[in-house]
Design an enzyme around this catalytic site. Structure first.
Site, PDB file in Angstrom:
ATOM      1  N   GLN A  93       0.757  -1.245  -0.046  1.00 41.89           N
ATOM      2  CA  GLN A  93      -0.070   0.095  -0.108  1.00 41.89           C
ATOM      3  C   GLN A  93       0.759   1.172   0.126  1.00 41.89           C
ATOM      4  O   GLN A  93       1.957   1.270   0.655  1.00 41.89           O
ATOM      5  CB  GLN A  93      -1.016   0.086   1.132  1.00 41.89           C
ATOM      6  CG  GLN A  93      -1.985   1.055   1.155  1.00 41.89           C
ATOM      7  CD  GLN A  93      -2.755   1.448   2.404  1.00 41.89           C
ATOM      8  OE1 GLN A  93      -2.668   0.443   3.261  1.00 41.89           O
ATOM      9  NE2 GLN A  93      -3.965   2.290   2.295  1.00 41.89           N
ATOM     10  N   HIS A  99      -8.459   1.719  -0.681  1.00 41.20           N
ATOM     11  CA  HIS A  99      -8.759   1.806  -1.969  1.00 41.20           C
ATOM     12  C   HIS A  99      -8.877   0.229  -2.772  1.00 41.20           C
ATOM     13  O   HIS A  99      -7.968  -0.498  -2.144  1.00 41.20           O
ATOM     14  CB  HIS A  99      -8.058   2.547  -3.104  1.00 41.20           C
ATOM     15  CG  HIS A  99      -6.505   2.573  -2.763  1.00 41.20           C
ATOM     16  ND1 HIS A  99      -5.495   2.676  -1.792  1.00 41.20           N
ATOM     17  CD2 HIS A  99      -5.841   1.902  -3.731  1.00 41.20           C
ATOM     18  CE1 HIS A  99      -4.534   2.533  -2.125  1.00 41.20           C
ATOM     19  NE2 HIS A  99      -4.325   1.930  -3.286  1.00 41.20           N
ATOM     20  N   HIS A 101      -8.470  -1.946  -6.185  1.00 43.33           N
ATOM     21  CA  HIS A 101      -8.083  -1.709  -7.554  1.00 43.33           C
ATOM     22  C   HIS A 101      -8.829  -2.753  -8.227  1.00 43.33           C
ATOM     23  O   HIS A 101      -8.950  -3.957  -7.931  1.00 43.33           O
ATOM     24  CB  HIS A 101      -6.475  -2.178  -7.797  1.00 43.33           C
ATOM     25  CG  HIS A 101      -5.405  -1.340  -7.257  1.00 43.33           C
ATOM     26  ND1 HIS A 101      -4.660  -0.563  -7.830  1.00 43.33           N
ATOM     27  CD2 HIS A 101      -5.167  -1.334  -5.765  1.00 43.33           C
ATOM     28  CE1 HIS A 101      -4.088   0.106  -7.049  1.00 43.33           C
ATOM     29  NE2 HIS A 101      -4.179  -0.502  -5.906  1.00 43.33           N
TER      30      HIS A 101
END
Length: 144
Positions: A93, A99, A101
């Site tokens: 990270q 988040h 992907h």
């Protein structure tokens, strides 16, 4: 304290190529995509990683991941898709705003394999039963 790059995008979505947004999430193309269609999905509220999310935010993030992933399948017709979340520096990270992907995949694409070769994955069976039992106890589900 440095500004969070993803919070800056939430504040001003014109900073990114946004492909989806709702009251709780935002999805956009990263600056350096791994492949065509590579998309990031984030919660609008800041949380450094997956473990900092409350259940409601995690559920809304997952709903947006599914919505955007289905749209990528419809538009690009990939042969597969990686759904990746890295939590912590040891897991690669680099932006500490949670988040996910979405990476559309095709044979021979630039992404390559995300797993080490089988020879280097030889796992040791010894101790796995005990580990499974300990994790099951912590989750409250009892025996695996």
């Amino acid at each position: 304290m440095t500004e969070c790059a993803f919070c800056a995008i939430v504040a001003d979505p014109s900073r990114a190529r946004v492909v989806h947004q709702d009251a709780h999430t935002l999805a956009f193309f990263p600056l350096a995509p791994a492949v065509r269609g590579h998309t990031l999905v984030i919660p609008r509220s800041h949380a450094p990683d997956l473990w900092a999310l409350d259940d409601a935010t995690a559920a809304r993030l997952t709903q947006s991941v599914l919505r955007v992933g289905r749209a990528l399948y419809e538009v690009l017709a990939p042969d597969g898709m990686n759904v990746i979340n890295s939590a912590g520096a040891a897991a690669s990270q680099t932006v500490f705003h949670v988040h996910v992907h979405l990476v559309p995949r095709w044979p021979g694409d630039a992404m390559g394999s995300i797993w080490p070769p089988k020879a280097s994955r030889a796992s040791e069976e010894h101790g796995l039963d005990g580990l499974a039992t300990r994790i099951a106890e912590v989750t409250g589900s009892g025996q695996p």
